[in-house]
Design a protein around this motif. Structure first.
Motif, short mmCIF file in Angstrom:
data_model
loop_
_atom_site.label_atom_id
_atom_site.label_comp_id
_atom_site.label_asym_id
_atom_site.label_seq_id
_atom_site.Cartn_x
_atom_site.Cartn_y
_atom_site.Cartn_z
N VAL A 15 0.84 -1.20 0.00
CA VAL A 15 0.00 0.00 0.00
C VAL A 15 0.87 1.25 0.00
O VAL A 15 0.61 2.22 -0.74
CB VAL A 15 -0.95 0.01 1.22
N LEU A 16 1.93 1.25 0.82
CA LEU A 16 2.85 2.38 0.83
C LEU A 16 3.49 2.60 -0.54
O LEU A 16 3.62 3.74 -1.01
CB LEU A 16 3.95 2.15 1.88
N ARG A 17 3.89 1.52 -1.19
CA ARG A 17 4.51 1.65 -2.51
C ARG A 17 3.51 2.21 -3.52
O ARG A 17 3.87 3.04 -4.36
CB ARG A 17 5.05 0.30 -2.97
N ALA A 18 2.26 1.78 -3.45
CA ALA A 18 1.24 2.28 -4.37
C ALA A 18 0.99 3.77 -4.12
O ALA A 18 0.86 4.56 -5.08
CB ALA A 18 -0.06 1.49 -4.19
N MET A 19 0.95 4.17 -2.85
CA MET A 19 0.75 5.59 -2.54
C MET A 19 1.92 6.43 -3.04
O MET A 19 1.74 7.57 -3.47
CB MET A 19 0.58 5.76 -1.03
N ARG A 20 3.11 5.88 -2.99
CA ARG A 20 4.29 6.62 -3.47
C ARG A 20 4.22 6.82 -4.98
O ARG A 20 4.71 7.83 -5.49
CB ARG A 20 5.56 5.89 -3.06
N LEU A 21 3.60 5.90 -5.68
CA LEU A 21 3.41 6.10 -7.11
C LEU A 21 2.46 7.27 -7.36
O LEU A 21 2.70 8.09 -8.26
CB LEU A 21 2.85 4.83 -7.76
N LEU A 22 1.41 7.36 -6.58
CA LEU A 22 0.48 8.48 -6.73
C LEU A 22 1.17 9.81 -6.43
O LEU A 22 0.84 10.85 -7.02
CB LEU A 22 -0.74 8.30 -5.82
N ASP A 23 2.11 9.79 -5.49
CA ASP A 23 2.84 11.01 -5.13
C ASP A 23 3.70 11.53 -6.27
O ASP A 23 4.14 12.69 -6.24
CB ASP A 23 3.74 10.76 -3.91
N LEU A 24 3.96 10.70 -7.28
CA LEU A 24 4.81 11.12 -8.39
C LEU A 24 4.11 12.08 -9.34
O LEU A 24 4.75 12.76 -10.14
CB LEU A 24 5.31 9.89 -9.17
N PHE A 25 2.78 12.13 -9.29
CA PHE A 25 2.06 13.06 -10.15
C PHE A 25 2.29 14.49 -9.67
O PHE A 25 2.34 14.76 -8.47
CB PHE A 25 0.55 12.76 -10.13
N ASP A 26 2.42 15.40 -10.62
CA ASP A 26 2.47 16.83 -10.29
C ASP A 26 1.87 17.58 -11.47
O ASP A 26 1.45 16.99 -12.47
CB ASP A 26 3.90 17.28 -9.98
N ARG A 27 1.83 18.91 -11.34
CA ARG A 27 1.16 19.71 -12.37
C ARG A 27 1.79 19.54 -13.74
O ARG A 27 1.13 19.66 -14.76
CB ARG A 27 1.17 21.18 -11.97
N GLY A 28 3.06 19.27 -13.79
CA GLY A 28 3.71 19.10 -15.07
C GLY A 28 3.63 17.70 -15.63
O GLY A 28 4.06 17.45 -16.76
N ARG A 29 3.11 16.78 -14.84
CA ARG A 29 3.01 15.38 -15.27
C ARG A 29 1.62 14.83 -14.96
O ARG A 29 1.42 14.09 -14.00
CB ARG A 29 4.06 14.52 -14.57
N PRO A 30 0.60 15.18 -15.76
CA PRO A 30 -0.75 14.67 -15.51
C PRO A 30 -0.91 13.19 -15.84
O PRO A 30 -1.85 12.54 -15.39
CB PRO A 30 -1.61 15.53 -16.44
N GLU A 31 0.04 12.66 -16.64
CA GLU A 31 0.04 11.22 -16.93
C GLU A 31 1.46 10.77 -17.20
O GLU A 31 2.33 11.55 -17.60
CB GLU A 31 -0.87 10.89 -18.10
N MET A 32 1.72 9.48 -16.94
CA MET A 32 3.07 8.93 -17.13
C MET A 32 2.98 7.51 -17.64
O MET A 32 2.00 6.79 -17.38
CB MET A 32 3.85 8.96 -15.80
N SER A 33 4.02 7.10 -18.32
CA SER A 33 4.10 5.73 -18.83
C SER A 33 4.64 4.80 -17.75
O SER A 33 5.14 5.25 -16.72
CB SER A 33 5.03 5.68 -20.05
N LEU A 34 4.54 3.52 -18.00
CA LEU A 34 5.09 2.52 -17.07
C LEU A 34 6.58 2.76 -16.86
O LEU A 34 7.07 2.71 -15.73
CB LEU A 34 4.83 1.11 -17.62
N ALA A 35 7.30 3.03 -17.95
CA ALA A 35 8.74 3.24 -17.84
C ALA A 35 9.06 4.46 -16.96
O ALA A 35 9.99 4.42 -16.15
CB ALA A 35 9.34 3.43 -19.24
N GLU A 36 8.26 5.54 -17.10
CA GLU A 36 8.50 6.73 -16.28
C GLU A 36 8.25 6.45 -14.81
O GLU A 36 9.01 6.88 -13.94
CB GLU A 36 7.59 7.86 -16.76
#
Length: 307
Positions: A15-36
């Motif tokens: 769950v912590l790891r999944a939440m950390r993935l959500l934390d990677l979003f920011d205003r300049g990155r509304p979507e990201m690829s698996l590689a990113e």
């Protein structure tokens, strides 16, 4: 065992790891690829993929036409809950302080969270008895207490089914644990416009609650006051009028209600509720509700006409 060890054992790493993935979003990155995601998180691609797919299944992410991952509206909805709660607490605070002084009793502001009512704010009076129950951040089942049952009565379709599925909680011998008794109490609450808690949470304590209504006539929160039973029950018209006026005022400040709209417990849609110093009784005519009740999903629900 140390507190640190206990805390570590209680944590769910995935769950912590999944939440950390959500934390990677920011205003300049509304979507990201698996590689990113894999590059920025430092997780392996296989781990990142499993976490992302899980978040998609949970409704937090969705796939774009190009195959990238992006946030869904769910993040906005959850954030809106916090924003609404902060605004509600800010608008309700001064009004709660005023009626706590007028009534000389503790006043509570609660909102629904699943099958429980969470206390957003509590103001104790200067002279009233301090009740050791339901402090800010605390919660109790929706079938217990005046505020929670006001929420339940005015949002029955949504809140009651999961509560019945979970089972009704008991705190005292007067707690409403029979579904038929609870349904009867909710119908009576809608009829008169306010709920009554008579020692169903704490022995010797009574309380009265009323809804803060949204534009669709459904409760977005509830306000209640409570104290020693003999100070609160049976309901005194002037005290109930003070509570209804406060709920009406908060709803108006939030833009949910306008003068002229109908309000529970008030027979005339244009007349404001009497103030605490007014000894007039509060209307409880069934005619107020007769044209507002409808059946949906087999459960009775009142919709106020707040056009």
């Amino acid at each position: 065992m140390s507190v640190g060890v206990q805390r570590g054992r209680a944590l769910v790493g995935s769950v912590l790891r999944a939440m950390r993935l959500l934390d990677l979003f920011d205003r300049g990155r509304p979507e990201m690829s698996l590689a990113e995601f894999a590059r920025r998180s430092g997780y392996s691609k296989s781990t990142t993929y499993r976490l992302l797919v899980t978040l998609v299944e949970a409704g937090w992410l969705e796939r774009s036409p190009a195959g990238a991952f992006r946030l869904t509206i769910k993040a906005f909805q959850v954030g809106s809950v916090l924003v609404d709660s902060l605004e509600l607490r800010r608008e309700a605070g001064p009004i709660m302080a005023r009626i706590a002084a007028e009534l000389d009793e503790a006043v509570y502001l609660v909102v629904a969270a699943g099958t429980r009512a969470v206390c957003l704010e509590r103001i104790d009076s200067g002279e009233g008895v301090r009740i050791a129950d339901l402090y800010v951040g605390g919660s109790q089942p929706l079938n217990l207490g005046a505020g929670p049952r006001a929420l339940l009565a005015f949002d029955e379709d949504r809140l009651l089914p999961p509560l019945l599925e979970e089972g009704l909680s008991r705190r005292t011998e007067y707690s409403l644990v029979d579904p038929a008794d609870l349904l009867s109490d909710l119908a009576e609450t809608r009829r008169r416009g306010y709920s009554i808690s008579d020692e169903d949470v704490t022995a010797g304590i009574g309380a009265i609650g009323a809804p803060i209504l949204g534009s669709d006539g459904v409760a977005v929160a509830a306000l209640s006051f409570g104290g020693l039973r003999q100070h609160v029950l049976p309901p005194r018209p002037a005290q109930v009028a003070c509570l209804l006026q406060a709920c009406q005022e908060i709803s108006t400040r939030l833009g949910y209600w306008r003068p002229g709209d109908r309000w529970p417990g008030i027979t005339s849609p244009a007349a404001p509720p009497p103030r605490l110093t007014d000894s007039r009784s509060i209307g409880t005519s069934n005619s107020v509700w007769s044209h507002q009740a409808k059946l949906r999903s087999g459960l009775t629900r009142v919709q106020l006409l707040l056009s």
